[in-house]
Design a protein around this motif. Structure first.
Motif, PDB file in Angstrom:
ATOM      1  N   ARG B 277       0.838  -1.198   0.000  1.00  0.00           N
ATOM      2  CA  ARG B 277       0.000   0.000   0.000  1.00  0.00           C
ATOM      3  C   ARG B 277       0.870   1.243   0.000  1.00  0.00           C
ATOM      4  NH1 ARG B 277      -5.319  -0.522   1.245  1.00  0.00           N
ATOM      5  NH2 ARG B 277      -5.277  -2.313  -0.087  1.00  0.00           N
ATOM      6  N   THR B 280       2.305   1.815  -3.485  1.00  0.00           N
ATOM      7  CA  THR B 280       1.290   2.378  -4.382  1.00  0.00           C
ATOM      8  C   THR B 280       1.048   3.845  -4.065  1.00  0.00           C
ATOM      9  OG1 THR B 280       0.263   0.202  -4.201  1.00  0.00           O
ATOM     10  CG2 THR B 280      -0.962   1.877  -5.384  1.00  0.00           C
ATOM     11  N   ALA B 281       0.966   4.157  -2.776  1.00  0.00           N
ATOM     12  CA  ALA B 281       0.692   5.537  -2.371  1.00  0.00           C
ATOM     13  C   ALA B 281       1.833   6.461  -2.785  1.00  0.00           C
ATOM     14  CB  ALA B 281       0.470   5.605  -0.862  1.00  0.00           C
ATOM     15  N   GLY B 283       3.884   6.087  -5.216  1.00  0.00           N
ATOM     16  CA  GLY B 283       3.842   6.268  -6.662  1.00  0.00           C
ATOM     17  C   GLY B 283       2.705   7.168  -7.103  1.00  0.00           C
ATOM     18  N   GLY B 284       1.612   7.177  -6.341  1.00  0.00           N
ATOM     19  CA  GLY B 284       0.449   7.976  -6.717  1.00  0.00           C
ATOM     20  C   GLY B 284       0.606   9.432  -6.322  1.00  0.00           C
ATOM     21  N   GLY B 351       3.735   5.728 -12.562  1.00  0.00           N
ATOM     22  CA  GLY B 351       3.774   5.400 -11.150  1.00  0.00           C
ATOM     23  C   GLY B 351       2.402   5.142 -10.531  1.00  0.00           C
ATOM     24  N   GLY B 352       2.391   4.320  -9.489  1.00  0.00           N
ATOM     25  CA  GLY B 352       1.176   4.117  -8.720  1.00  0.00           C
ATOM     26  C   GLY B 352       0.152   3.149  -9.289  1.00  0.00           C
ATOM     27  N   ARG B 353       0.433   2.606 -10.459  1.00  0.00           N
ATOM     28  CA  ARG B 353      -0.518   1.675 -11.073  1.00  0.00           C
ATOM     29  C   ARG B 353       0.243   0.515 -11.672  1.00  0.00           C
ATOM     30  NH1 ARG B 353      -5.349   1.875 -13.119  1.00  0.00           N
ATOM     31  NH2 ARG B 353      -6.655   3.226 -11.877  1.00  0.00           N
TER      32      ARG B 353
END
Ligand SMILES: Nc1ncnc2c1ncn2[C@@H]1O[C@H](COP(=O)(O)OP(=O)(O)OP(=O)(O)O)[C@@H](O)[C@H]1O
Ligand SMILES: [Mg+2]
Lengths: 277, 411
Positions: B277, B280-281, B283-284, B351-353
């Protein structure tokens, strides 16, 4: 509590205790700009302090210093009777300072549940998605949120819905001090009332609350004290019984200001309308 | 239980997907708004297979598929690391060099210096970790863009590889050793392979059923038992069919199993742990992640280290596959293939996906193209051009879906 005097006594005791948060001489410079100069501020447990001031007065900068996003250039921060340095946001969260930022700071690629629990997920090695989803629904319902699904990415929510998510996030932590930077700026009528109710509930639970708002009615409705910032300096402390004119004068720095001129014009036009609040 | 009582189905604006028609409509909606998932890749793969099979009927034969999947596993492992680094929105351009250096190190330590093979492998992986740590340090301490630090790493580590190989330039790994056997002719016995296929179906059924029970117990919407059973059956059947087809030739390579195990592990950690998590965060929205109290530097460090470690594992697997550690190892298209595979599989460059499965899907697509073109006896000039075009198409799809996601509010 049946007797009103008991409540008053409790509140009085709370006031007499050492403040949860106490700032002395806090300053912040961004290069050549002094965003904050010698700020003094006390907040007690069970007290709602409203921070008001014009655009660019330094309110958000102060919030960011308290939440560890920025470091103060000078001054001391005492939290719960101890001198502290809030080195980063993790340190602020560890102290028990939760923040709803003006720019919300949400991850658009995560869903609502992911954002509410970000950094504090239940059972880190096998995420408890069901538990987190249930808790998220509970928090959102407490805020009368109008969010159809908590499994959609934040990017698909409206501004007000995002604000509700950011507020729900800050409640998750059970903080001792909660900083709300314009929490109702994008909210509808019902949701604004819910947030004001919520602030009162937080006060009853003994939390210290700092709330920033440009809406003087909301401010007067919930605040125990109103601290005015002007051009990065303290510019007076008021109580909710202060008149609008007094507040506006402190905020703008002159009794002759855009707001008073506008009001005078309206009164001329209306002829013999009463002075009012 | 009526749907209206479910906690997450109370909003009247929410379209329910109870009937099959609704499910299909929701699915089409998602495709239109850029939630493509792995659909375009699978369609592309089917098309590619169709074309090559039409041009040369060896392409889909059991023997060729065994080869194709065996080859996919080495670069696939490298590509997994790329998925991890792309998740945090950074890049590692040196995975090819790191893989080549690792294979050279194993060759030198094991064959030339007589170390036990496991010690040589451990040393090579440790070197990979150190390289990742250096990138992370440069990034966290000096904010050096990963594009630049890994580009200089690409050259520096290639130099190291050439240096330790010395004048000989190439070391042959002994045939018959466990490592080379693993790389060339280690296949899963059919009973075990079939058992694994059945077990995979059962595992999917059990975990999904458990989740559904818990959600139902909590008054949340859940999948029906029938749809869970259907999906589990489908998975088991597809895997069993694959095992059957590969067993007509040599069978399922153990190396492929290792690769798939790593894919499943990365998928679990990315989707079901706090670490995933956080990745992902970051990168988002890096600043939002920081303000949520996430240790952003640690997330970047773990991504860089994981990427280099997987690159060195992939390099060792590749040397086992070729039974040699040479100056050519890790050069040429390894870098591009590994990065292209992740992107083609659906991991975003922004990023993030992304998902661990994109490495699996993407590398199979890339290997299918290169294998098919080799079968047609086309020159490598054409192969490069075609692989380059496929990468360009994948990036265009990535950019377009990102734009469409933004306009449909699914960022
Ligand atoms: N990161 C930064 N770098 C440089 N200057 C900054 C930065 N953040 C804020 N400032 C400056 O500090 C001053 C105070 O800004 P701040 O955001 O605290 O205002 P505010 O009181 O929150 O205003 P508003 O009501 O518009 O939200 C402004 O002059 C702004 O330009
Ligand atoms: Mg502000």
């Amino acid at each position: 509590m049946s007797a009103a005097s008991d409540v008053a006594a409790d509140a009085g005791a709370a006031q007499a205790m050492t403040p949860v948060l106490s700032l002395r001489g806090v300053s912040k410079r961004f290069g050549a700009v002094s965003a904050l100069t010698d700020i003094e501020l006390d907040v007690h447990a069970g007290e709602v302090v409203a921070l008001v001031g014009d655009n660019g007065a330094g309110k958000s900068t102060l919030v960011k210093i308290l939440s560890g996003v920025h470091q103060p250039t000078a001054g001391t921060i005492r939290f719960a009777g101890q001198d502290v340095t809030v080195a980063d946001p993790a340190a602020a969260l560890a102290l028990g300072i939760a923040t709803v930022f003006q720019d919300l700071a949400l991850c658009e690629n995560l869903d609502v549940v992911g954002n509410v629990f970000l950094g504090r997920e239940l059972s880190p090695f096998a995420l408890d998605e069901v538990g987190m989803e249930l808790r998220t629904w509970t928090l959102l319902r407490q805020l009368s949120a109008r969010i159809p699904s908590v499994r959609v990415p934040i990017a698909s929510l409206s501004g007000g819905q995002r604000q509700t998510v950011a507020i729900a996030r800050s409640l998750l932590l059970e903080p001792r001090l909660i900083l709300l930077d314009e929490p109702t700026a994008a909210l509808g009528v019902a949701q604004t009332a819910e947030v004001l109710d919520l602030i009162e509930r937080l006060r009853e639970r003994g939390l210290a609350v700092i709330v920033i708002s440009h809406n003087m009615e909301d401010v007067r409705a919930v605040a125990d004290r109103i601290v005015v910032l002007r051009l990065g300096r303290n510019n007076g402390v008021f109580y909710p019984d202060a008149t609008n004119a007094e507040l506006v004068t402190a905020i703008t720095g002159a009794s002759e200001n855009a707001v008073s001129r506008r009001r005078a014009r309206h009164m001329d036009a209306a002829g013999t309308e009463g002075a009012g609040a | 239980m009526k749907a209206a009582e479910l906690i997450d189905r109370t909003d009247e604006r929410l379209h329910r997907s109870d009937s099959p028609v609704d499910t299909i409509r929701l699915f089409l909606d998602r495709i239109r708004s850029g939630e493509l998932g792995s659909l375009p890749v699978i369609v592309g793969l089917v098309l590619i297979c169709g074309v090559f099979e039409g041009l040369n009927s060896v392409f889909l034969s059991s023997g060729n598929l065994v080869n194709l999947l065996y080859d996919s596993s080495t670069i696939g492992v490298i590509s997994l690391g790329i998925v991890g680094i792309l998740m945090v929105g950074e890049i590692d351009l040196s995975v090819g060099s790191v893989s080549g250096f690792s294979s050279a190190l194993v060759g030198v330590l094991w064959v030339n210096m007589g170390w036990p093979v496991w010690a040589a492998i451990a040393a090579a992986i440790a070197c990979g970790a150190v390289i990742g740590l250096v990138y992370a340090f440069l990034f966290n301490r000096f904010s050096m863009p990963s594009f630049v630090s890994t580009l200089s790493g690409l050259l520096a580590i290639l130099g190291l590889q050439l240096y330790i190989l010395g004048d000989t330039g190439s070391i042959n790994l002994p045939y018959g050793s466990r490592l080379v056997t693993f790389g060339q002719s280690a296949f899963v016995p059919p009973p075990i392979a079939y058992a694994a296929a059945v077990l995979a179906g059962l595992a999917l059924f059990a975990t999904e059923l458990r989740t559904a029970r818990r959600r139902r117990g909590a008054d949340l919407s859940s999948r029906s038992v029938r749809s869970i059973a259907g999906r589990a059956l489908l998975l088991g059947a597809v895997l069993a069919a694959l095992v059957f087809y590969l067993d007509r030739d040599a069978g399922v390579p153990w190396m492929l199993c290792l690769f798939i195990a790593l894919v499943l592990l990365l998928n679990y950690t990315l989707t079901r742990t706090r670490w995933g998590r956080a990745m992902t965060a970051v990168g988002g929205n890096r600043e939002a992640a920081r303000r949520a109290g996430i240790n952003v530097a640690r997330a970047y460090t773990s991504a860089f280290v994981m990427c280099s470690v997987l690159a060195s594992i992939g390099g060792i697997l590749a040397s086992a596959r070729l039974a040699s550690a040479s100056q050519q190892a890790g050069t040429g298209d390894v870098n591009l293939d590994a990065i292209a595979a992740a992107v083609i599989g659906g991991t975003s460059l922004f990023g993030g996906r992304g998902s661990a499965y994109s490495a699996l899907l993407g590398i199979v697509v890339i290997q299918a193209i290169s294998n098919g073109l080799t079968l047609l006896d086309l020159s490598s000039s054409l192969r490069y051009m075609i692989t380059g075009s496929v990468l360009a198409i994948a990036v265009i799809v990535d950019s377009l879906t990102r734009r469409s996601r933004l306009s449909h509010g699914r960022a």
